[in-house]
Write an enzyme that holds these catalytic residues in place. Structure first.
Site, PDB file in Angstrom:
ATOM      1  CD  GLU A 175       2.479  10.229  -0.828  1.00 53.47           C
ATOM      2  OE1 GLU A 175       1.421   9.700  -0.519  1.00 53.47           O
ATOM      3  OE2 GLU A 175       3.561   9.629  -0.808  1.00 53.47           O
TER       4      GLU A 175
ATOM      5  CD  GLU B 194      -3.010  -1.060   0.421  1.00 58.30           C
ATOM      6  OE1 GLU B 194      -3.187  -0.021  -0.245  1.00 58.30           O
ATOM      7  OE2 GLU B 194      -3.736  -2.057   0.325  1.00 58.30           O
TER       8      GLU B 194
HETATM    9  P1  NAD Z   1       8.618   4.873   4.556  1.00 56.44           P
HETATM   10  O1  NAD Z   1       8.493   4.047   3.338  1.00 56.44           O
HETATM   11  O2  NAD Z   1       9.801   5.694   4.751  1.00 56.44           O
HETATM   12  O3  NAD Z   1       8.543   3.927   5.852  1.00 56.44           O
HETATM   13  C1  NAD Z   1       7.477   3.013   6.052  1.00 56.44           C
HETATM   14  C2  NAD Z   1       7.996   1.820   6.805  1.00 56.44           C
HETATM   15  O4  NAD Z   1       8.928   1.128   5.974  1.00 56.44           O
HETATM   16  C3  NAD Z   1       8.749   2.157   8.092  1.00 56.44           C
HETATM   17  O5  NAD Z   1       8.421   1.198   9.059  1.00 56.44           O
HETATM   18  C4  NAD Z   1      10.211   2.035   7.672  1.00 56.44           C
HETATM   19  O6  NAD Z   1      11.052   1.692   8.733  1.00 56.44           O
HETATM   20  C5  NAD Z   1      10.143   0.896   6.666  1.00 56.44           C
HETATM   21  N1  NAD Z   1      11.200   0.879   5.668  1.00 56.44           N
HETATM   22  C6  NAD Z   1      11.836   1.924   5.085  1.00 56.44           C
HETATM   23  N2  NAD Z   1      12.768   1.482   4.204  1.00 56.44           N
HETATM   24  C7  NAD Z   1      12.706   0.121   4.241  1.00 56.44           C
HETATM   25  C8  NAD Z   1      13.425  -0.914   3.550  1.00 56.44           C
HETATM   26  N3  NAD Z   1      14.389  -0.636   2.658  1.00 56.44           N
HETATM   27  N4  NAD Z   1      13.115  -2.187   3.820  1.00 56.44           N
HETATM   28  C9  NAD Z   1      12.130  -2.493   4.711  1.00 56.44           C
HETATM   29  N5  NAD Z   1      11.450  -1.560   5.395  1.00 56.44           N
HETATM   30  C10 NAD Z   1      11.711  -0.279   5.151  1.00 56.44           C
HETATM   31  O7  NAD Z   1       7.272   5.688   4.586  1.00 56.44           O
HETATM   32  P2  NAD Z   1       6.778   6.689   5.700  1.00 56.44           P
HETATM   33  O8  NAD Z   1       7.495   7.970   5.467  1.00 56.44           O
HETATM   34  O9  NAD Z   1       6.840   6.069   7.062  1.00 56.44           O
HETATM   35  O10 NAD Z   1       5.228   6.817   5.349  1.00 56.44           O
HETATM   36  C11 NAD Z   1       4.760   7.703   4.412  1.00 56.44           C
HETATM   37  C12 NAD Z   1       4.421   6.980   3.136  1.00 56.44           C
HETATM   38  O11 NAD Z   1       3.459   5.961   3.377  1.00 56.44           O
HETATM   39  C13 NAD Z   1       3.800   7.897   2.138  1.00 56.44           C
HETATM   40  O12 NAD Z   1       4.322   7.673   0.875  1.00 56.44           O
HETATM   41  C14 NAD Z   1       2.327   7.502   2.186  1.00 56.44           C
HETATM   42  O13 NAD Z   1       1.625   7.809   1.048  1.00 56.44           O
HETATM   43  C15 NAD Z   1       2.409   6.059   2.436  1.00 56.44           C
HETATM   44  N6  NAD Z   1       1.154   5.547   2.986  1.00 56.44           N
HETATM   45  C16 NAD Z   1       0.358   4.752   2.202  1.00 56.44           C
HETATM   46  C17 NAD Z   1      -0.853   4.274   2.675  1.00 56.44           C
HETATM   47  C18 NAD Z   1      -1.732   3.403   1.806  1.00 56.44           C
HETATM   48  O14 NAD Z   1      -2.570   2.717   2.336  1.00 56.44           O
HETATM   49  N7  NAD Z   1      -1.573   3.388   0.515  1.00 56.44           N
HETATM   50  C19 NAD Z   1      -1.247   4.577   3.970  1.00 56.44           C
HETATM   51  C20 NAD Z   1      -0.424   5.381   4.745  1.00 56.44           C
HETATM   52  C21 NAD Z   1       0.788   5.841   4.236  1.00 56.44           C
END
Ligand code: NAD
Length: 496
Positions: A399, A263
């Site tokens: 975004e 997601e």
């Molecule tokens: P992010 O991708 O930086 O982090 C999300 C999670 O992924 C964290 O737990 C982080 O530690 C982990 N992560 C980061 N790099 C990783 C890797 N290489 N391997 C494994 N895990 C890793 O995102 P964020 O800044 O925490 O959240 C914001 C983003 O989430 C935005 O892009 C937003 O649109 C998206 N989002 C999507 C939905 C949906 O349902 N589509 C809902 C909420 C947020």
């Protein structure tokens, strides 16, 4: 554990113990390799907690615990698994205020607007009802055979969640994964890990057997990467950025080809036609972008308005955005019951938004309101409307994840749909019109997994699937689809 003073929302300081350890096999434990990371309060820029950081060794322990728990958990009847969910749902409801406090001091979410504990309780109850809805099919269409399918759990699974809605995202994954008979290792975001640890406490209190649900804190590059590449985890579900989603998909492909649900982000268009109810359209647009201070993947961040009502909508939008302000006189404190809008969750997020503003100003775009930091302390941003930005500019393509609307003008339905669909994202799209034929035509043409007609995000329901098209994701959450996503399908051919 650290003891911290957290205001209870009446301005009083209530000392509260904040859990900061890892939750493995129903025990709170320290990380094997000494190491912690800081959680910063974005409203005060002070340290809220030092949290234990999970690494490979902790992931191994959690996998062993989840493996040991799987046979007994998956053999339980649906009603038996559901009984744990009902207890957990009650506990979520009872702890909504505590969840709110923790979210306020880690990601700046105002306590006055916090209902994630209550909504998650409803979702857990809905999921409990799905326990007996996990069924296969049968076929008599081959002479001399009865053929059937079985839906079975994967075994040990993982979930990686973001910071913007930590409790909701955790329950969206934990609910269907565990009700379907899997055991789970969930990693919270390093930016907002505290509510997940309260959830861990509630899981234990609800009586879940050890190892069924394990919760780890840590960074993506360490704990997240270890989960994505683990050879004995068979399915992983992720919510977060496209960048991390691709890294997880790659790690899954290079390890054991575990199934991946993603997601990801959004850049959602909202089209307002000339026959729309102008006031309700503007109010909906404002509400959508102000949700969680714009830190929502589903936020309607691109608003296209018909030229004949552009002026009215622009004025109305500015009026509503300004009226939904934060509380500068009282310091915008998310813990105060009067604060309606919080800061951006992290300094990185805050700086990134200011970068978009600089570019917009350099490009000479008209800024109808906002466009700068709000107040002097904390990571607050003024609600902002940028008018007629270039369709190919960064602010229109990426975004922003802040309270920032790009308002554009159109004349023709076909032309605006082309512009709305010209995005790598496809999460949510909305249309406001009273013409039913046009509404259906537009809804069909949108390249998005979710469409609002005379409504916009955050409209979504527990019983309908939620997922993204294009680079907004793979697979679905919510509804019966979410449970299916957490099961393997097996076909059995039986000769008569
Ligand atoms: P992010 O991708 O930086 O982090 C999300 C999670 O992924 C964290 O737990 C982080 O530690 C982990 N992560 C980061 N790099 C990783 C890797 N290489 N391997 C494994 N895990 C890793 O995102 P964020 O800044 O925490 O959240 C914001 C983003 O989430 C935005 O892009 C937003 O649109 C998206 N989002 C999507 C939905 C949906 O349902 N589509 C809902 C909420 C947020």
């Amino acid at each position: 554990m650290v003891a911290n003073g957290i205001s209870n929302g009446d301005g009083k300081s209530v000392p509260r113990e904040i859990e900061t350890r890892l939750f493995i096999n129903n025990e709170f434990v320290k990380a094997q390799k000494e190491g912690t990371f800081e959680v910063i309060n974005p409203a005060t820029e002070e340290i809220t907690a030092h949290v234990q950081e999970a690494t490979n060794a902790d992931v191994e322990l959690a996998v062993a615990a989840a493996e040991a728990a799987f046979p007994a958990w998956s053999e339980l009847g649906g009603f038996q698994r559901a009984a744990y969910f009902y207890k957990l749902a009650d506990l979520f409801e009872q702890h909504n205020d505590q969840l709110a406090l923790l979210e306020a001091v880690s990601m700046g979410r105002p306590v006055s607007t916090y209902t994630e504990g209550l909504a998650s309780a409803r979702f857990l109850r809905y999921m409990a009802g799905k326990a007996t809805d996990i069924q296969g099919e049968s076929s008599l269409q081959t002479a001399g055979f009865v053929n059937i399918t079985l839906r079975q759990p994967y075994g040990v699974c993982a979930a990686i969640t973001p910071w913007n809605a930590p409790v909701t995202m955790m329950t969206f994954k934990m609910g269907p994964a565990v009700i379907a008979g899997n055991t789970l290792i969930a990693k919270s975001s390093e930016k907002a890990p505290l509510t997940s640890l309260l959830i861990a406490k509630l899981v234990k209190e609800a009586g879940f057997p050890p190892g069924v649900i394990n919760i780890l804190n840590g960074h993506g590059a360490l704990c997240g990467a270890a989960l994505s590449a683990h050879p004995r985890i068979r399915k992983i579900s992720f919510t977060g950025s496209v960048r991390a989603g691709k890294a997880i998909l790659e790690a899954a492909a290079k390890s054991n080809l575990k199934k991946v649900t993603l997601e990801l982000g959004g850049k959602s268009p909202l089209i307002i036609f000339e026959d729309a109810d102008v006031v309700s359209a503007a109010e909906a647009a404002a509400k959508s972008i102000l949700l969680n201070s714009g830190q929502a993947c589903i936020a309607s961040s691109r608003v296209y308005v018909h030229e004949s009502i552009a002026d009215t909508i622009g004025k109305e939008l500015v009026r509503v955005l300004k009226s939904q302000g934060s509380n500068p006189q009282e310091g915008n404190d998310p813990l105060l019951p009067t604060t309606r809008r919080g800061p951006q969750a992290t300094e990185g997020q805050f700086t990134s938004i200011l970068g978009y503003f600089s570019e917009a100003k350099e490009a000479g775009y008209e800024i109808l309101c906002g466009g700068k930091q709000e107040g002097r302390k904390g990571f607050f941003i003024e609600p902002t409307v940028i008018f007629k930005a270039d369709e190919q500019s960064r602010v229109m393509k990426e975004e922003v994840f802040g309270p920032v609307i790009c308002l554009s003008v159109f004349t023709d339905e076909k032309e605006v749909l082309k512009r709305a669909n010209d995005s790598e994202y496809g999460l949510y799209a909305s249309v406001y019109t009273h013409d039913i034929k046009r509404a259906l035509r537009v809804a069909k043409t949108f390249e998005a997994g979710n469409v609002g007609v005379n409504v916009t995000s955050p409209m979504m329901t527990h019983d309908m699937p939620f997922g993204g098209w294009k680079q907004s994701g793979i697979g679905q959450e919510l509804g019966v689809y979410s449970v299916r996503e957490w099961t393997e399908l097996k076909t059995i051919y039986m000769a008569l």
